[in-house]
Design an enzyme around this catalytic site. Structure first.
Site, PDB file in Angstrom:
ATOM      1  N   LYS A  43      24.454  -7.888  40.317  1.00 24.87           N
ATOM      2  CA  LYS A  43      25.452  -7.689  41.378  1.00 24.87           C
ATOM      3  C   LYS A  43      25.109  -6.462  42.211  1.00 24.87           C
ATOM      4  CE  LYS A  43      29.835  -9.025  40.586  1.00 24.87           C
ATOM      5  NZ  LYS A  43      31.215  -9.042  40.102  1.00 24.87           N
TER       6      LYS A  43
ATOM      7  N   GLU B 162      47.491  -4.696  41.638  1.00 25.48           N
ATOM      8  CA  GLU B 162      47.004  -5.309  42.869  1.00 25.48           C
ATOM      9  C   GLU B 162      47.599  -6.710  43.009  1.00 25.48           C
ATOM     10  OE1 GLU B 162      45.293  -4.088  45.496  1.00 25.48           O
ATOM     11  OE2 GLU B 162      45.958  -6.034  46.192  1.00 25.48           O
TER      12      GLU B 162
ATOM     13  N   ARG C 202      45.563 -12.007  47.068  1.00 31.94           N
ATOM     14  CA  ARG C 202      45.228 -13.383  46.676  1.00 31.94           C
ATOM     15  C   ARG C 202      43.784 -13.633  47.031  1.00 31.94           C
ATOM     16  NH1 ARG C 202      48.883 -16.081  50.903  1.00 31.94           N
ATOM     17  NH2 ARG C 202      48.151 -14.200  51.926  1.00 31.94           N
TER      18      ARG C 202
ATOM     19  N   LYS D  79      53.747  -6.340  37.868  1.00 29.34           N
ATOM     20  CA  LYS D  79      52.632  -7.262  38.154  1.00 29.34           C
ATOM     21  C   LYS D  79      52.770  -8.555  37.341  1.00 29.34           C
ATOM     22  CE  LYS D  79      48.757  -8.994  39.353  1.00 29.34           C
ATOM     23  NZ  LYS D  79      48.513  -9.578  40.648  1.00 29.34           N
TER      24      LYS D  79
ATOM     25  N   ASN E 289      53.469 -12.454  38.844  1.00 29.52           N
ATOM     26  CA  ASN E 289      52.559 -13.583  38.600  1.00 29.52           C
ATOM     27  C   ASN E 289      53.213 -14.663  37.742  1.00 29.52           C
ATOM     28  OD1 ASN E 289      50.536 -12.619  40.137  1.00 29.52           O
ATOM     29  ND2 ASN E 289      49.032 -12.393  38.513  1.00 29.52           N
TER      30      ASN E 289
ATOM     31  N   CYS F  41      43.927 -15.289  37.228  1.00 27.48           N
ATOM     32  CA  CYS F  41      45.115 -14.465  36.970  1.00 27.48           C
ATOM     33  C   CYS F  41      46.249 -15.195  36.265  1.00 27.48           C
ATOM     34  CB  CYS F  41      45.606 -13.864  38.277  1.00 27.48           C
ATOM     35  SG  CYS F  41      44.442 -12.673  38.948  1.00 27.48           S
TER      36      CYS F  41
ATOM     37  N   LYS G 220      45.969 -16.310  32.374  1.00 26.05           N
ATOM     38  CA  LYS G 220      45.860 -15.215  31.401  1.00 26.05           C
ATOM     39  C   LYS G 220      47.076 -14.280  31.477  1.00 26.05           C
ATOM     40  CE  LYS G 220      43.213 -11.712  33.985  1.00 26.05           C
ATOM     41  NZ  LYS G 220      44.254 -10.715  34.150  1.00 26.05           N
TER      42      LYS G 220
END
Ligand code: NAD
Length: 442
Positions: free
Chosen positions: A35, A152, A155, A208, A212, A264, A267
């Site tokens: 990367k 954070e 999307r 968070k 979600n 996301c 999990k």
């Protein structure tokens, strides 16, 4: 401000580049050499609309740097963002090893140099993690630092737009100095007046998961409702419009389909279930959300078995869309993986096209399927077409070409992208989610 971002994935790279865009000096750290090589070569290693332009500009302006040297990054920044993976562990909880190991390393680094740092957790982590990070840094000799939580909400597919103009910024810390500094950093992103909400780290960490899991629950509710609509002759798209016009409910996140996937929701729902159990305050509603979602990933396979039977050997299915949603190349927990494996277990062969996820798909499906270069090569001589991701380019195909090139004019649409009556007019047998099936009247 001098910032470092540890972990240069979907969240870290976007955050780093967007902070640089606001004039900050940013050092991005990653331990994945492949990367890093790409990044240093000026290539964006992920597909994220709008990122490339900002990436190139900030490299040109020398506001962003890429390294594997954590020590160099921490020593040369005032604020250190942790954007590290928190994958699901075997028992469903979030695996914190990446976050806590880096916290340990930061402790040893700042021990040598006593400049004050704010360590900010942007990874999605269970409540109490900020305290664990603090303890790890302290245990390894760090003394002049604060730990903050800054979840954070971007999307994938809209990550740059979301980061540059967030609905809100949540920051949790137990110290006003840290909160003030982070507020100053984020001020340019909320010039239109969206709020920066300050709270303690525990509330921030819970926020968070609460967001979600709520969204995952909303999708799941609509999916179960869709299955019910099919049984009773209702059309879930009409029901959605009827419901969503109510301002108490709102129009977004009400589309039915083949279950949520991605890096996301699956999990995070499981992590919240696990934390709630640990604190003896089980959120049993979420266990059902997870179960219903897993079942939903296979509803198209059930429809296919009902139509073709359980033996699919000698059959080939064309697939449009592999990514877990449009505008991303991310394949983590994508329904397509589950559907393809199940069809293969029944003997079927697969040809698939995705505009961006071909390379990432190879990691999950390797050579077990044929990868097509475009929409039409994926449907040559297939027994049926499956639509698994609602990429815009699938919405207006040349239906005549489909009819000529497919063996049968049958479509299983997991994303409801076509109008049912239009499909009837075009002469397709058409099976979608929560709407009346169009069957062959021959
Ligand atoms: P990712 O897997 O894309 O990126 C993580 C990066 O960290 C990878 O590049 C990896 O090589 C790097 N890394 C791992 N260990 C490292 C180490 N010791 N030092 C330096 N780099 C290291 O993950 P992501 O999707 O960016 O998610 C990061 C976190 O943000 C997760 O907690 C996730 O739940 C959360 N989050 C993700 C999204 C999203 O849409 N992807 C949105 C909001 C929050």
């Amino acid at each position: 401000m001098k910032i470092s971002v540890i972990g240069t994935g979907y969240v870290g790279l976007v955050s780093g580049i967007c902070f640089a865009e606001m004039g900050n000096d940013v050092i991005c750290v990653d331990n994945n050499q492949e990367k890093l090589e790409k990044l240093r070569d000026g290539k964006v290693p992920i597909y994220e609309p709008g990122l490339e332009v900002l990436f190139e500009r900030n490299i040109r302006e020398k506001r962003v740097d890429f390294t594997d040297d954590l020590k160099y990054a921490v020593e040369n920044s005032d604020v250190v963002f942790l954007c590290l993976p928190t994958p699901q562990g075997e028992d469903g909880s979030a695996d914190l090893k990446y976050v806590l190991n880096v916290a340990t390393d930061i402790g040893s680094i700042i021990k040598e140099n006593n400049d004050y740092k704010i360590i900010v957790n942007k990874s999605t982590v269970p409540v109490g993690t900020a305290q664990k990070v603090r303890q790890n840094v302290l245990d390894n000799g760090g003394s002049s630092f604060d730990v903050a939580s800054n979840p954070e909400f971007l999307r994938e597919g809209f990550a740059v737009a979301d980061f540059m103009k967030p609905d809100r910024i949540v920051i949790g810390a137990d110290n006003d100095m840290a909160l003030d500094k982070l507020e100053e950093l984020y001020e340019p992103f909320v010039r239109q007046g969206n709020p920066i909400i300050r709270m303690n780290t525990e509330s921030s960490e819970v926020t968070k998961y609460a967001a979600n899991s709520y969204l995952a629950m909303r999708i799941t509710y609509m999916n179960e409702l869709a299955n019910f609509c099919e049984k009773v002759g209702a059309d879930v798209d009409l029901v959605r419009k009827g419901m969503g016009s109510d301002t108490r409910i709102g129009k977004r996140f009400l589309f039915s389909g083949i279950g949520y996937g991605g890096s996301c929701f699956p999990k995070d729902v499981n992590a919240l279930i696990k934390t709630s159990q640990e604190f003896n305050s089980e959120m049993s509603l979420l266990s059902l959300v997870d179960k219903v979602n897993k079942d939903q990933k296979l509803v198209l396979v059930t429809k296919i078995r009902k139509y073709f039977g359980d033996d699919l050997s000698n059959m080939t299915f064309g697939i449009w869309g592999l990514a877990f949603k449009p505008n991303t190349d991310d394949m983590r927990e994508a329904p397509s993986i589950y559907i393809i494996k199940e069809l293969q277990n029944l003997g079927a062969k697969i040809k698939a096209f995705d505009p961006e996820a071909r390379d990432t798909a190879k990691f999950y499906l390797d050579g077990s399927i044929e990868y097509s270069d475009n929409l039409y090569s994926a449907i040559q001589n297939v027994d049926a077409l499956l639509i698994l991701t609602e990429w815009n380019e699938f919405r207006n195909p040349d239906f005549n070409r489909l009819k000529l090139d497919m063996k049968n004019n049958i479509i299983f649409d997991g994303r409801n992208i076509f109008d049912v009556s239009k499909m009837k007019e075009e002469g397709f047998e058409y099976f979608s989610i929560g709407r009346k099936a169009v069957k062959n009247s021959k």
